[in-house]
Design a protein around this motif. Sequence first.
Motif, PDB file in Angstrom:
ATOM      1  N   ALA A 143       0.876  -1.264  -0.086  1.00 21.66           N
ATOM      2  CA  ALA A 143       0.029  -0.045   0.018  1.00 21.66           C
ATOM      3  C   ALA A 143       0.927   1.347   0.001  1.00 21.66           C
ATOM      4  O   ALA A 143       0.237   2.245  -0.315  1.00 21.66           O
ATOM      5  N   THR A 144       2.237   1.156   0.548  1.00 22.13           N
ATOM      6  CA  THR A 144       2.962   2.333   0.534  1.00 22.13           C
ATOM      7  C   THR A 144       3.947   2.503  -0.293  1.00 22.13           C
ATOM      8  O   THR A 144       5.167   3.188  -0.366  1.00 22.13           O
ATOM      9  N   ARG A 145       4.015   1.366  -1.375  1.00 21.55           N
ATOM     10  CA  ARG A 145       5.349   1.386  -2.163  1.00 21.55           C
ATOM     11  C   ARG A 145       5.379   2.580  -3.051  1.00 21.55           C
ATOM     12  O   ARG A 145       4.216   3.179  -3.455  1.00 21.55           O
ATOM     13  N   PRO A 146       6.598   3.079  -3.385  1.00 21.72           N
ATOM     14  CA  PRO A 146       6.773   4.348  -3.990  1.00 21.72           C
ATOM     15  C   PRO A 146       6.058   4.594  -5.419  1.00 21.72           C
ATOM     16  O   PRO A 146       6.125   3.421  -5.946  1.00 21.72           O
ATOM     17  N   LEU A 147       5.240   5.510  -5.703  1.00 23.79           N
ATOM     18  CA  LEU A 147       4.827   5.697  -7.050  1.00 23.79           C
ATOM     19  C   LEU A 147       5.667   6.664  -7.898  1.00 23.79           C
ATOM     20  O   LEU A 147       6.335   7.423  -7.452  1.00 23.79           O
ATOM     21  N   GLY A 148       5.595   6.297  -9.100  1.00 24.58           N
ATOM     22  CA  GLY A 148       6.166   7.355 -10.233  1.00 24.58           C
ATOM     23  C   GLY A 148       7.836   7.333 -10.327  1.00 24.58           C
ATOM     24  O   GLY A 148       8.062   8.349 -10.648  1.00 24.58           O
ATOM     25  N   ILE A 149       8.430   6.265  -9.710  1.00 25.86           N
ATOM     26  CA  ILE A 149       9.774   6.345  -9.970  1.00 25.86           C
ATOM     27  C   ILE A 149      10.263   5.263 -10.620  1.00 25.86           C
ATOM     28  O   ILE A 149       9.706   4.146 -11.071  1.00 25.86           O
TER      29      ILE A 149
END
Length: 600
Positions: free
Chosen positions: A594-600
Amino acid sequence: MTYQSFDDAAQQGHHATRLADLRNRMRQEGLDAFIIPRADAHQGEYVAEADARLAWLTGFTGSAGFAIVTQRQAGVFIDGRYRVQVKDQVDLAHFTPVPWPETRPSHWLREALPAGGRIGFDPWLHSRKEIEAMDSGLEGSGLGLIATEENLVDAIWPDRPAPPVGRARAHDIELAGETSADKRARLAAELKRDGHAAAFLSLPDSISWLLNIRGSDLPKNPVVQGFAVLADDGHVTLFSDPAKFDDDLRRFLGNDVSILHPEGLTPALLDLPGPVRIDPATAPEAAFRLLEQASTHIAPAPDPAILPKSRKNSAELRGMREAHLADGVAMVRLLSWLDQQPAGSLTEIDVVRKLEAFRSEAGIYDISFDTICGAGPNGAIVHYRVTQATNRRIGDGEMLLIDSGGQYPNGTTDITRSLPMGAPPPEAVAPYTAVLRGMISLSRARFPVGVSGGHLDALARQYLWHHGQDYDHGTGHGVGAALCVHEGPIRISRTSDLPLQTGMILSNEPGYYREGSFGIRIENLVVVTEVEAEAGRRMLGFETLTLCPIDTRCVDLSAMARDEIDWLNGYHQRVREALTPHLDDSTCDWLDQATRPLGI
Ligand code: GLY
Ligand code: MN
Ligand code: MN
């Protein structure tokens, strides 16, 4: 332990008889109308059963409103939140819902009564400000407002419950951060400076803050009901049933706090040396009249505890941070559990019960308000409270809005998350992203000292406005430290001109509601902190207290700026690091996802 009731509160059958009894009583008293407010003498959000006069008379159980009864009509005045509920709850053969504030009560009374009409009201249940407004609305009408000795509803309510006598307890110095003696001395010095001999307090949360006590008179608000007089030497006389206070608590309060039965209030007000500081916006009209009767000098000014109470000290902030950690664990356990349930298997009530169970394990002694859990179209009802009659099975592909909070011994929480059950509904993506961007914009705001909630409100709305959308509620409210979840005087809304100060805790809760379809709200609590600024300037910002992932399934990353995505990733990293040590392995796995980084 369950906290929330799902009963359909409407209680049918007796209201016509009660109305007839009230009209008889009005005739005996020579009154042509009588006003029945929802409020009690303390103007709080919750009332005790003994004060639920509006519900007893009319069947309407909303948290705001009032009735005006004449011999021919019984108008139930309700605001926009309660237009539907009132029709379900009152007997429309006898009661007429009246849209308020669109219809002013003074205007309605002018139409309903002939010149010379006498309008009765209980002066304990209305603030001076309210009575002045009503008086000016009636100017030139020939109608008169008459304060009654006795409440006419109480007079016809044979089995009216006794006022609550909930046990009071100490709010320890580790949580309060300042002794009551120091708080009393601080406020007394202000009275002395202004030449006031005493202050009259009628807000239970102000009194509970000032005396470092908490109570159990009301559900959800852990206050001690009562009135208090603070003298300019720091002595407090508390008017509250002495049965609430055991010997240990009396010792804790010490010799500078006297406890008297509320029956002692009227003689005490008649005998009080002035000038007396008293708040026209919150204190009962009856208190003003007693002081006037004794020719005591009145100094109208805000409740002296309101502003100091809103600025949390380091011990209160520590307690609030701990409460938010515990609450984050409960919320994450719920969200992880929700993701494991087969589509279409849950109802709104199932979710509320499960969340209560997780919060109970996290250490609450109450919820901080009735959970708002709305699936699909129910999510679009801003103040929705699920009942057995409205309970909805949460369908596959529906949005679910959960707004809830807990009362922990060390703090009060209030959080909203909105999420898709199953595949995200495509029509929710753009508004969800606009709400999230507004919420992030306010979370990251930096502003000079002197800026108010009114100045900041548009930050949270700007992306919705851009799409011709908006929400019809404030962006944020003050929150008490182990006190009321809605705490004055600070707010983030267009009409709030009070400057924000360090230590103030507020909600940040923009939303979007598509009637008949779905609702979205994302809510974190934030605290005002000092941030870096160039020499000679003082700047403030917010630190987020709430620790719970924000659902990313409805986020349109292509509509978000790089620094907004960075904020979300940074927040999620903080949430993950804080909560992971307190979760079992499978919930940790869920949290990692649920908290994995987005947009990288
Ligand atoms: N509905 C409670 C709140 O978020 O303020
Ligand atoms: Mn909330
Ligand atoms: Mn809130």
